[in-house]
Design a protein around this motif. Sequence first.
Motif: not given
Lengths: 192, 176
Positions: B83-89, B153-169
């Motif tokens: 459910c993430i619009p493609a242009p955002v990726m 890196l693992a922590g940074a990636m995690l926060t970034t992915v969470v950031g994307l999902l939170v933005s969508v929600v």
Amino acid sequence: MLNILWGVMMLIGIIWGAFHGRMAEVTEGALTGAKDAVSLCITMLGVMSVWTGLLEIAKKSGLIQSMTKGLAPFVNYMFPEIPKGHPVKEDISTNIIANILGLGWAATPAGLQAMKGLEELNPHPGTATKSMCTFLIINISSLQLIPINMIAYRSQYGSVNPAAVVGPALVATLITTLVGIIFARIMSRKEL
Amino acid sequence: MKFLIFLSDFIMPLMIFYIVAYGMLMKRPIYDDFITGAKDGLKTVVGIMPTLIGLMTAVGVLRASGFLDFLGQAVSVVTDRLCIPAPVMPVFIVKMFSSSAATGLVLDIFKEYGTDSPIGLITSIMMSCTETIFYTMSVYFMAAKVKKTRYTLAGAMLTTVVGLLVSVVLTAWMLN
């Protein structure tokens, strides 16, 4: 990084355009892009100047300094390995406050200073300490109170309410930072 | 939801009020300070101008060639399920490496889809809650001469992915 990225973007665009018979559009796209950048910067000149002007007041009046001091309990909690009263803590606080206020130019020098200081405390030089990992994860989780750039871009591109994203962005950045903090706490208990 | 609108409307004015009032209480020549700071702002913008011109030209070329549409369609196979619009990726991925290159793409999104469209809102929020992971890590660890970065890196990636999902929600929430 940009040397490669920018080059690849240009080359792919031109080759792709050539194969799809869109060379005229590509030329037009390049010209429009350059023109748009300049008109965007004109909007940015106003917004950014107001912002940096206000932050200068905050700096000169000692507001930023008092915010940095107010952060001490948080820094003590997040970085238990750093000895009490060590100057590194001040660099970390300065970096975090500068990031919150969107002061990129002030954040980086303090951040680099903090990293150097942390390396001096490092019993295994060359391997990141827990404090370094925590510090960078918090840094990358992006704590920003007001995304001033985004507001300027949105107003340039005709948003009805450019600042409408401030609230959601603040909530989002709090969540990512919280996730980062929890992750850093869990990992620092687990390893070494 | 009302709270989010309240925050958006109030943060800026409250912050300006607080800074100005604090400066006056401290008996600072606040307008002189403001002018000094504003000059720095001008310099900052002029400083980033060449970067923006270069990148917006490159993004303009990519958009006009039709490549960005192709890229959007290519990633939509995966993003549609999330459910993430493609242009955002593309913005999300480029942001990990370079903030200014991501900005170029963001402005293209604003132009193509509008700032207040779902895609525009997701992009705005996401850009405000993520950082350039690889750039920051390399600069900071290089300064400390650290090679083994462990779980950073693992922590940074995690926060970034969470950031994307939170933005969508949050966007879905804002629009409902």
